[in-house]
Design an enzyme around this catalytic site. Sequence first.
Site, mmCIF file in Angstrom:
data_model
loop_
_atom_site.group_PDB
_atom_site.id
_atom_site.type_symbol
_atom_site.label_atom_id
_atom_site.label_comp_id
_atom_site.label_asym_id
_atom_site.label_seq_id
_atom_site.Cartn_x
_atom_site.Cartn_y
_atom_site.Cartn_z
ATOM 1 N N ALA A 120 39.435 -18.886 -26.072
ATOM 2 C CA ALA A 120 38.852 -19.085 -24.742
ATOM 3 C C ALA A 120 39.848 -18.778 -23.643
ATOM 4 C CB ALA A 120 38.347 -20.517 -24.604
ATOM 5 N N HIS A 166 36.500 -25.016 -38.423
ATOM 6 C CA HIS A 166 35.527 -24.814 -37.350
ATOM 7 C C HIS A 166 35.376 -26.080 -36.521
ATOM 8 C CE1 HIS A 166 33.474 -21.437 -39.918
ATOM 9 N NE2 HIS A 166 34.641 -21.077 -39.424
#
Length: 580
Positions: A18, A501
């Site tokens: 990100a 994850h």
Amino acid sequence: MERVSARFDYVIVGGGSAGCVLAHRLSAVPSVSVALIEAGADTPPGAVPEAILDSYPMPVFCGETWIWPELKAKATRNSAAKVYEQGRVMGGGSSINVQSANRGLPRDYDDWAASGAAGWAWDDVLPYFRKLESDVDFPYGSLHGADGPVPIRRIMPQQWPPFCNAFAHGLRSNGFAALQDQNAQFGDGYFPGAFSNRDDRRVSTAVAYLDAETRKRPNLHIFSNLRVERIVMEGVAARGVVAVSPHGERLRFEARETIVCAGALQSPALLMRAGVGDASELRALGIERVLDLPGVGRNLQDHPSLTFCHFLEPRFRMPLTRRRASMTAARFTSGVADCEASDLYLSSATRAAWHALGSRLGLFFLWCNRPYSRGRVQLVSSDPFAAPQVDLNLLDDERDVARLAAGVRVLARVVAASGLSEDLRDFFPAAFSPRVKALSRVSKTNAAITSLLGLLLDTPAPIRHALIERFATRGVQMSSVLANERALNDFIRANVFGVWHASGTCRMGDARERSAVTDTEGRVHGAHGLRVVDASLMPRLPSANTNIPTIMIAEKIADAMLGRTQFAARDQRGLARLTS
């Protein structure tokens, strides 16, 4: 003492999947000053380590150079904590992961919107999936992008090696339909896995978004090997961060807005250290409460996963010179009562490791999509550099156990029909244990050890099976695991692990929900100048690897921050949905 480094409009904490996106998009506006701070090494163009560029990820993943070695997690309540590999290098997870470019399913994002994250339904996020990608195989149409920074490609069936063809044969024999594109065909079936790769080289977000032209921008300042010690708070307002260099120098970065992009395990820890979290727990650690947000660190999710190996006869082995090992994957339905369709995922790799032993073993990953179990991240100390306690609690909900059990049975039938071997003892459970990880590090010693072990596997079948049971499975055979439900459930509980994850620990939602941490643009409820942008925001883990959805989140929030409308979801309403 703190030395003020500079003042910026935006300080981004974490140069991962990100952070790199935000640095690129925000700095595209010349009047905006941006600082990107990464705790690990930088990987500028022309100086990306070969191990990171390699299409085969396991050597870099198994080392300690580009991860947080002190960050550990417990898979279940009764398991021991083990290292949970999270990227500490520019590009973050995208620099060490398997490069899977899996979006998930439309229902995942429609569920986000329905659970309080308005504006994050499938029709809202699809424009940003398209914006980030340059799909090599499907560049045209309403569901794909052709000119984004991240190249998406697949190894198509006509290029599959014998192992993948055998796996596909086993899937077809068990009723699996053949799909071309997992990111546009949303039913059950098997398909060539999509991954972020160009010319058989990894494309991390550092490569895709921090290219040479971006790095020339005078308003973008990139800092590497600096670890953020704390977020500077004045009341409920974030004023920047203090970071520490490897030599102990403490630098203060002042900012109009602080954007935390440290991942779903470290972002909540940074917030809690800044006094944002469960007030009673912060008080117990001697941390002054700034905002009472009990959802910080909760709602932790990962895909409960199991791994299996299969001994490969010479005709199924792929040369080590062919680097890409993961090519074929499948999505299917467990059939467990009251559970959703397409709730299981299965992927394969033509080798289990980089060495001579690994090349003799095919690998299967099985995981639960959209898990029901929830874990949490907690601080154990006010020390800013103490790793948080991570409890994944992967099997707290019995439905996740039942679904994995159904998946194991399906996988056993697929392998039996694949033609990989006539002896079912060549298929056996595997675990990513500390011992296996140590053996997977690239070294001359490991190369010599694994060469010998590889030769031993090529001995007659009775000797091979005895070696596997003695050194790999400790006596466990798939036949006994599958013999009864209790044995299978015990096996699952003993061997389940997370598949890296981690998500959901600062979830988006309405401010009236006590469990919500941010609004739908990542702004921390009740705070000023403080935002979280990474997988922490996900209300529920999608039916996908998290890298591409995390990039999408950053693209969408960057667009909202800059007030742009050319990619707004309303202009894309009505895009046709493909169902299979």
